[in-house]
Enzyme design. Structure first.
Site, PDB file in Angstrom:
ATOM      1  CG  PHE A 138      39.918  43.124  42.506  1.00  0.00           C
ATOM      2  CD1 PHE A 138      38.914  43.546  41.650  1.00  0.00           C
ATOM      3  CD2 PHE A 138      40.914  44.038  42.839  1.00  0.00           C
ATOM      4  CE1 PHE A 138      38.886  44.842  41.139  1.00  0.00           C
ATOM      5  CE2 PHE A 138      40.893  45.341  42.331  1.00  0.00           C
ATOM      6  CZ  PHE A 138      39.872  45.732  41.492  1.00  0.00           C
ATOM      7  CG  ASP A 223      47.291  40.292  42.792  1.00  0.00           C
ATOM      8  OD1 ASP A 223      47.825  40.998  43.673  1.00  0.00           O
ATOM      9  OD2 ASP A 223      46.341  40.682  42.081  1.00  0.00           O
ATOM     10  CE  LYS A 252      44.946  46.969  47.752  1.00  0.00           C
ATOM     11  NZ  LYS A 252      44.085  48.117  47.844  1.00  0.00           N
TER      12      LYS A 252
END
Ligand SMILES: Cc1ncc(COP(=O)(O)O)c(C=O)c1O
Length: 399
Positions: A138, A223, A252
């Site tokens: 993702f 990532d 995040k």
């Protein structure tokens, strides 16, 4: 406003893109949240791995409030002191020499994709534009990062997506090797897959991928939007595997809830970007940068890497014990404070719901699993409490 009034307003005026739980939080502290009716919850999700230093952290709150009174934004047409300082800190704690700032994980990955293609163009000439990513990955929801994301269930609703991405089975070096062609410029992976199931690769997978990238002159992009900033017990998950990437993306937990993303790279790779190649109005502005600096300072002062590793071990043992007591629970896994387990019979949403009724916030992975990602400030007592609630919830759902 009551919870019902808030839910009514949301449904009338906010686009219906999220399946929301029927709750509205109005206050938080550390690992605790309170809803509009004053009920207290134990948060084992941390805003989906965002609030690493916990809710309403005094240092972050003060840094953001003080900065808001001085200067919030000028644009990247000028130098921004806290942005320069945050870039230096990120380079100090990682492999990187240079940072590009943006506002989210998706944007950080867009920057990484553009940087990899530009580097390849400058160094090897035209034709190398393809990026290999993994199944169950993702990377975001822009048309580029959605294309990088393998098999996201709604991709076909938004066609055409950006071309130039190839997906290979996760944790399978041979499959990756056979997908490399003259058109390949980079490999993009999460070191531990988050949304795709909390999938930890075999211990030597990333080392083999790194070697393959070196042999074939490919950039390795990691990532770390979900795994970065201490979530796995080290600043970055790549440190567990004895390698370093060429490019890494963060978001995040970097701003503790203030939106910020970052694309980090070595000097050699970063040099491919020239003025005008990439930009974003808000990227690394005063507000976001002071939040990032205060987050790193809090993590150092409170020794949150060590706590994440220690509490991660506690949760791992606790979930393994649940797995031993319930036949329907399997596949306990994770790294540090990013953990998961599976529940047979599509009963994960029911377990999430049962935990929620007992005022513990966890999140279901589809219908098959439960993910735990508490703030890194979580205590031994918090973990004991959460494990007891999960036990009770499993008993209620499975009996
Ligand atoms: C590994 C990973 N990359 C990218 C993203 C996208 O980040 P954002 O939602 O900030 O765009 C996420 C979000 O969950 C993620 O987990």
């Amino acid at each position: 406003m009551s919870t019902d009034e808030i839910i009514d307003l949301t449904s009338r005026h906010v686009m219906n893109t999220y399946a929301r739980q029927p709750v509205a939080f109005v206050r938080g502290k550390g690992c605790r949240l309170w809803d509009a009716e004053g009920n207290e919850y134990l948060d084992f999700l941390a805003g989906i791995a965002v609030c690493g230093v916990g809710h309403a952290h005094d240092g972050v709150a003060k840094a953001v409030a003080d900065q808001a009174k001085r200067l919030l934004h000028t644009s990247n047409l000028y130098h921004i002191p806290p942005q320069s300082l945050l870039a230096r800190e990120l380079c100090r704690i990682s492999f990187a020499d240079k940072v590009f700032f943006c506002n989210s994980g998706m944007e950080a990955n867009e920057a990484a994709i553009k940087l990899a293609r530009k580097y390849s163009l400058k160094r090897f000439g035209e034709g190398r534009t393809e990026i290999i990513t993994a199944e169950h990955s993702f990377h975001g929801r822009s048309l580029g990062t959605l294309a990088a994301t393998a098999k996201y269930h709604r991709q076909d609703h938004f066609a055409p997506l950006a071309p130039g991405f190839i997906h290979v089975p996760w944790d399978d070096v041979a499959a990756l090797a056979s997908a490399i062609s003259d058109q390949t410029c980079a490999v993009l992976l999460e070191p531990v897959q988050g949304e795709g199931g909390v999938n930890v690769p075999a211990p030597d997978y990333l080392r083999q991928v790194r070697a393959l990238c070196d042999q074939r002159n490919l950039l390795l992009i990691l990532d770390e939007v979900q795994t970065g900033m201490g979530r796995t017990g080290k600043w970055f998950a790549y440190e567990h595997f004895g390698i370093a990437p060429d490019i890494m993306t963060l978001a995040k937990a970097l701003g503790s809830g203030v939106p910020i993303g970052a694309c980090l790279a070595t000097d050699e790779v970063a040099a491919a970007f020239e003025p005008g190649d990439h930009a974003t109005t808000f990227g690394g502005n005063y507000l976001a940068s002071v939040a990032g600096l205060a987050t790193i300072e809090a993590m150092r002062e409170e020794e949150l890497l060590a706590n994440a590793a220690e509490r991660g071990r506690q949760l791992s043992e606790g979930v393994l014990a649940l797995q031993a007591s319930y036949e329907a629970v399997s596949n306990a896994r994770g790294l540090g404070l990013l953990r998961a387990f599976d529940v047979t019979g599509d009963r994960a949403p029911a377990v999430q719901e049962a935990c929620f009724k007992r005022r513990l916030i966890v999140i279901a992975l589809g219908t098959y699993g439960i993910r735990l990602a508490p703030p890194l400030v979580v205590t031994k007592a918090d973990c004991d409490e959460a494990l007891a609630i999960i036990d009770d919830s499993l008993q209620a759902v499975l009996s």
